[in-house]
Scaffold this motif. Structure first.
Motif: not given
Lengths: 71, 244
Positions: A40-41, A44-45, A48-49, A52, A61-63, A65, A70-71, B147, B226, B233-234, B239, B242
């Motif tokens: 998952r990490a 996600l990375r 996100l990259a 960005f 930013g990384a709006n 996601v 897993g959520t 959730e 995680v 994330a923002r 930034r 990653v």
């Protein structure tokens, strides 16, 4: 080692199927517990990259996601 | 001391320190698990009454012990999140639930497999087993409740309350074999009074219990990293992290 041979260790005087099944199931669950967050990490990375970079021109930013956590 | 607590509330610091801990704790845990499981499976003598089926003890007991302790960790994190509104406590609470659920599942499944050759049945609705099943539902309940909410602050609050209410179940699990007639055997390891387990079987069991505690810590830190990444994330530090 307590057992004389590999065969004796596998058979465990008739209890082998129970004991080994319990250990194999546990191993599978433990492997999933450790690899799932790592996977998952990574996802996600990567996500996100990408976000960005896409938003860099717009000054954001990384709006976006996604569901990588897993959520 | 206080600066440490302040640092605990800092997502980048927590993310970094969790990574540093995992770098040495994870390989050590895997080594200890392999050593403990091999010791218990292949090198200990069989039980005079249960024969070789007792070797399941080396995964069943550690999984059950840590599943119970993990619930306290989750409830404690929930309490900290409720009282001090500490977001990282909320992250820890959320990270605990799947790990605890997986360990409870292992305890139940290995217990059922052990039950067949020992009691002649896979499952019986007795106090210890039923209360462990309730523990699994509590863990799954926290995951599902989190959730179910779009508003994550409200979700954290609801999960914290559920975790705290669920702690009632933990002493019931501990004492179930004393309070009710049960097929499940009473505890073999006692902190007060003599243990009823031979040292040749006790030492690998202690190693496996310690390994499962370490494993719980590793999984908790992995899940927390995680979740921190997702929540932050923002931010600029993510930034940079990653490489964007």
């Amino acid at each position: 080692m307590y057992f004389d041979s590999v065969h004796a260790a596998l058979a465990m005087e008739g209890h082998g199927p129970f004991v080994w099944a319990a250990y194999v199931i546990t191993l599978a669950v433990l492997a999933a517990m450790l690899t799932a967050p790592a996977r998952r990490a990574r996802r996600l990375r990567r996500e996100l990259a990408g976000n960005f970079k896409r938003n860099a021109g717009r000054g954001g930013g990384a709006n976006e996601v996604g569901n990588a956590s897993g959520t | 001391m206080w600066s440490f607590f302040h640092k605990l509330g800092s997502p980048p610091w927590l993310y970094g320190i969790a990574g540093s801990i995992l770098r040495w704790l994870l390989p050590l845990t895997l080594l200890a698990l392999i050593a403990g499981a091999s010791w218990g499976l292949l090198f200990t003598p069989p039980d005079f009454r249960q024969g070789n089926s007792y070797r399941i003890i080396y995964i069943h007991v550690p999984a059950a012990v840590v599943a119970l302790a993990g619930y306290y960790v989750m409830a404690l994190a929930g309490a900290v999140s409720l009282i001090w509104k500490m977001k990282m406590a909320d992250v820890a609470m959320k990270a605990c639930a799947p790990v605890g659920a997986a360990l409870t599942f292992i305890a139940l499944v290995t217990g059922a497999i052990w039950g067949k050759p020992t009691w002649g049945t896979w499952w019986v609705w007795d106090a210890r087993i039923t209360s462990m099943l309730i523990l699994l539902f509590l863990y799954l309940g926290v995951i599902a409740l989190y959730e179910a909410y779009d508003n994550k602050a409200a979700a954290a609050k609801a999960c914290a309350v559920l975790s705290l209410v669920g702690t009632v179940n933990i002493p019931i699990i501990y004492k179930s074999v004393d309070w009710w007639y049960s097929l499940h055997q009473p505890a073999s390891i006692k902190f007060t009074g003599g243990s009823t387990i031979d040292p040749s079987m006790l030492y690998p069991l202690m190693l496996m219990i310690a390994s499962f505690y370490a494993l719980f810590t590793c999984c908790l830190l992995l899940n927390m990293r995680v979740e921190i990444l997702r929540r932050e994330a923002r931010t600029n530090w993510v930034r940079k992290l990653v490489g964007a």
